[in-house]
Design a protein around this motif. Structure first.
Motif, PDB file in Angstrom:
ATOM      1  N   MET A   1       3.597 -10.126   0.138  1.00  0.00           N
ATOM      2  CA  MET A   1       3.510 -10.973  -1.031  1.00  0.00           C
ATOM      3  C   MET A   1       4.576 -12.055  -0.991  1.00  0.00           C
ATOM      4  N   THR A   2       4.234 -13.181  -1.511  1.00  0.00           N
ATOM      5  CA  THR A   2       5.218 -14.249  -1.610  1.00  0.00           C
ATOM      6  C   THR A   2       6.061 -14.043  -2.860  1.00  0.00           C
ATOM      7  N   ASN A   3       7.168 -14.754  -2.913  1.00  0.00           N
ATOM      8  CA  ASN A   3       8.028 -14.647  -4.078  1.00  0.00           C
ATOM      9  C   ASN A   3       7.279 -15.076  -5.345  1.00  0.00           C
ATOM     10  N   GLN A   4       6.413 -16.096  -5.254  1.00  0.00           N
ATOM     11  CA  GLN A   4       5.628 -16.540  -6.420  1.00  0.00           C
ATOM     12  C   GLN A   4       4.722 -15.420  -6.910  1.00  0.00           C
ATOM     13  N   ASP A   5       4.096 -14.682  -5.984  1.00  0.00           N
ATOM     14  CA  ASP A   5       3.247 -13.544  -6.365  1.00  0.00           C
ATOM     15  C   ASP A   5       4.085 -12.464  -7.034  1.00  0.00           C
ATOM     16  N   ASN A   6       5.272 -12.224  -6.492  1.00  0.00           N
ATOM     17  CA  ASN A   6       6.155 -11.208  -7.069  1.00  0.00           C
ATOM     18  C   ASN A   6       6.572 -11.585  -8.486  1.00  0.00           C
ATOM     19  N   ILE A   7       6.843 -12.848  -8.696  1.00  0.00           N
ATOM     20  CA  ILE A   7       7.230 -13.316 -10.034  1.00  0.00           C
ATOM     21  C   ILE A   7       6.072 -13.094 -11.005  1.00  0.00           C
ATOM     22  N   LYS A   8       4.858 -13.431 -10.599  1.00  0.00           N
ATOM     23  CA  LYS A   8       3.679 -13.214 -11.454  1.00  0.00           C
ATOM     24  C   LYS A   8       3.509 -11.735 -11.775  1.00  0.00           C
ATOM     25  N   THR A   9       3.747 -10.888 -10.783  1.00  0.00           N
ATOM     26  CA  THR A   9       3.613  -9.440 -10.985  1.00  0.00           C
ATOM     27  C   THR A   9       4.590  -8.941 -12.031  1.00  0.00           C
ATOM     28  N   VAL A  37      15.596 -10.286  -7.688  1.00  0.00           N
ATOM     29  CA  VAL A  37      15.163  -9.342  -8.728  1.00  0.00           C
ATOM     30  C   VAL A  37      13.640  -9.269  -8.751  1.00  0.00           C
ATOM     31  N   ALA A  38      12.983 -10.409  -8.681  1.00  0.00           N
ATOM     32  CA  ALA A  38      11.518 -10.448  -8.676  1.00  0.00           C
ATOM     33  C   ALA A  38      10.960  -9.679  -7.488  1.00  0.00           C
ATOM     34  N   ASP A  39      11.537  -9.891  -6.311  1.00  0.00           N
ATOM     35  CA  ASP A  39      11.070  -9.187  -5.114  1.00  0.00           C
ATOM     36  C   ASP A  39      11.267  -7.682  -5.251  1.00  0.00           C
ATOM     37  N   LYS A  40      12.446  -7.278  -5.719  1.00  0.00           N
ATOM     38  CA  LYS A  40      12.761  -5.851  -5.867  1.00  0.00           C
ATOM     39  C   LYS A  40      11.828  -5.182  -6.870  1.00  0.00           C
ATOM     40  N   LEU A  41      11.684  -5.784  -8.053  1.00  0.00           N
ATOM     41  CA  LEU A  41      10.862  -5.164  -9.093  1.00  0.00           C
ATOM     42  C   LEU A  41       9.378  -5.174  -8.737  1.00  0.00           C
ATOM     43  N   ALA A  42       8.909  -6.232  -8.098  1.00  0.00           N
ATOM     44  CA  ALA A  42       7.504  -6.260  -7.676  1.00  0.00           C
ATOM     45  C   ALA A  42       7.234  -5.153  -6.673  1.00  0.00           C
ATOM     46  N   ASN A  43       8.176  -4.900  -5.777  1.00  0.00           N
ATOM     47  CA  ASN A  43       8.035  -3.815  -4.810  1.00  0.00           C
ATOM     48  C   ASN A  43       7.985  -2.460  -5.526  1.00  0.00           C
ATOM     49  N   VAL A  44       8.836  -2.286  -6.528  1.00  0.00           N
ATOM     50  CA  VAL A  44       8.840  -1.046  -7.314  1.00  0.00           C
ATOM     51  C   VAL A  44       7.491  -0.853  -7.994  1.00  0.00           C
ATOM     52  N   ILE A  45       6.974  -1.906  -8.619  1.00  0.00           N
ATOM     53  CA  ILE A  45       5.695  -1.826  -9.331  1.00  0.00           C
ATOM     54  C   ILE A  45       4.548  -1.537  -8.367  1.00  0.00           C
ATOM     55  N   GLU A  46       4.524  -2.241  -7.247  1.00  0.00           N
ATOM     56  CA  GLU A  46       3.448  -2.060  -6.271  1.00  0.00           C
ATOM     57  C   GLU A  46       3.450  -0.666  -5.637  1.00  0.00           C
ATOM     58  N   SER A  47       4.632  -0.079  -5.464  1.00  0.00           N
ATOM     59  CA  SER A  47       4.714   1.233  -4.816  1.00  0.00           C
ATOM     60  C   SER A  47       4.795   2.379  -5.822  1.00  0.00           C
ATOM     61  N   ALA A  48       4.747   2.070  -7.115  1.00  0.00           N
ATOM     62  CA  ALA A  48       4.857   3.094  -8.162  1.00  0.00           C
ATOM     63  C   ALA A  48       3.633   4.007  -8.152  1.00  0.00           C
ATOM     64  N   PRO A  49       3.831   5.256  -8.575  1.00  0.00           N
ATOM     65  CA  PRO A  49       2.683   6.165  -8.680  1.00  0.00           C
ATOM     66  C   PRO A  49       1.646   5.637  -9.666  1.00  0.00           C
ATOM     67  N   SER A  50       0.388   5.868  -9.353  1.00  0.00           N
ATOM     68  CA  SER A  50      -0.704   5.516 -10.256  1.00  0.00           C
ATOM     69  C   SER A  50      -0.877   6.637 -11.285  1.00  0.00           C
ATOM     70  N   ILE A  51      -1.708   6.385 -12.283  1.00  0.00           N
ATOM     71  CA  ILE A  51      -1.990   7.385 -13.320  1.00  0.00           C
ATOM     72  C   ILE A  51      -2.470   8.673 -12.655  1.00  0.00           C
ATOM     73  N   TYR A  52      -1.951   9.795 -13.111  1.00  0.00           N
ATOM     74  CA  TYR A  52      -2.216  11.170 -12.644  1.00  0.00           C
ATOM     75  C   TYR A  52      -1.557  11.504 -11.305  1.00  0.00           C
ATOM     76  N   GLU A  53      -0.930  10.554 -10.662  1.00  0.00           N
ATOM     77  CA  GLU A  53      -0.365  10.799  -9.335  1.00  0.00           C
ATOM     78  C   GLU A  53       0.844  11.733  -9.367  1.00  0.00           C
ATOM     79  N   THR A  54       1.548  11.821 -10.495  1.00  0.00           N
ATOM     80  CA  THR A  54       2.721  12.698 -10.558  1.00  0.00           C
ATOM     81  C   THR A  54       2.409  14.026 -11.241  1.00  0.00           C
TER      82      THR A  54
END
Length: 134
Positions: A1-9, A37-54
């Motif tokens: 993802m580009t930084n612009q995509d991460n910011i949108k996320t 910060v945008a890159d870090k948080l977008a990575n966290v969101i993208e790799s976060a567990p989905s609903i019911y995954e935990t």
């Protein structure tokens, strides 16, 4: 993802007032920090567990996002990827306990307009947060 995509996320996960400040900061002298910060948080969101995954992890699960304002804390443990914006997590309204459930952040952002997404969140287990909020 580009930084612009991460910011949108990440802007989707920020209250309007914080998002406005974040966008303004991206144009300021410290823009590199906010891009990181945008890159870090977008990575966290993208790799976060989905609903019911935990399911089955109980209170040993660690949240991926934290919101705060005053004595209000919201910990998101699972991200809804269906588009209905019903994330799962735990909330504390400062009454000495955490409540588990589905969290629709848009109405919460409207009700608690001063809520902030924690840019420097280091997750602990829900068990540890229960002790903190007790």
């Amino acid at each position: 993802m580009t930084n612009q995509d991460n910011i949108k996320t990440i802007l989707k996960f920020m209250p309007a007032s914080q998002a406005q400040c974040f966008i303004e900061s991206l144009m300021g002298a410290e823009h590199e920090y906010f891009e990181d910060v945008a890159d870090k948080l977008a990575n966290v969101i993208e790799s976060a567990p989905s609903i019911y995954e935990t399911d089955g992890q109980g209170e040993e699960v660690k949240p991926v996002l934290h919101y705060f304002y005053g004595n209000v804390d919201i910990y998101i443990t699972e991200i809804d990827r269906s588009g209905s914006n019903q994330h799962f997590g735990y909330t504390s309204l400062g009454l000495g306990y955490l409540e588990a459930g589905y969290i629709s952040i848009s109405p919460i952002f409207q009700q608690f307009s001063m809520l902030n997404l924690d840019f420097n969140f280091i997750p602990k287990t829900i068990t540890e947060y229960r002790q903190i909020h007790a």
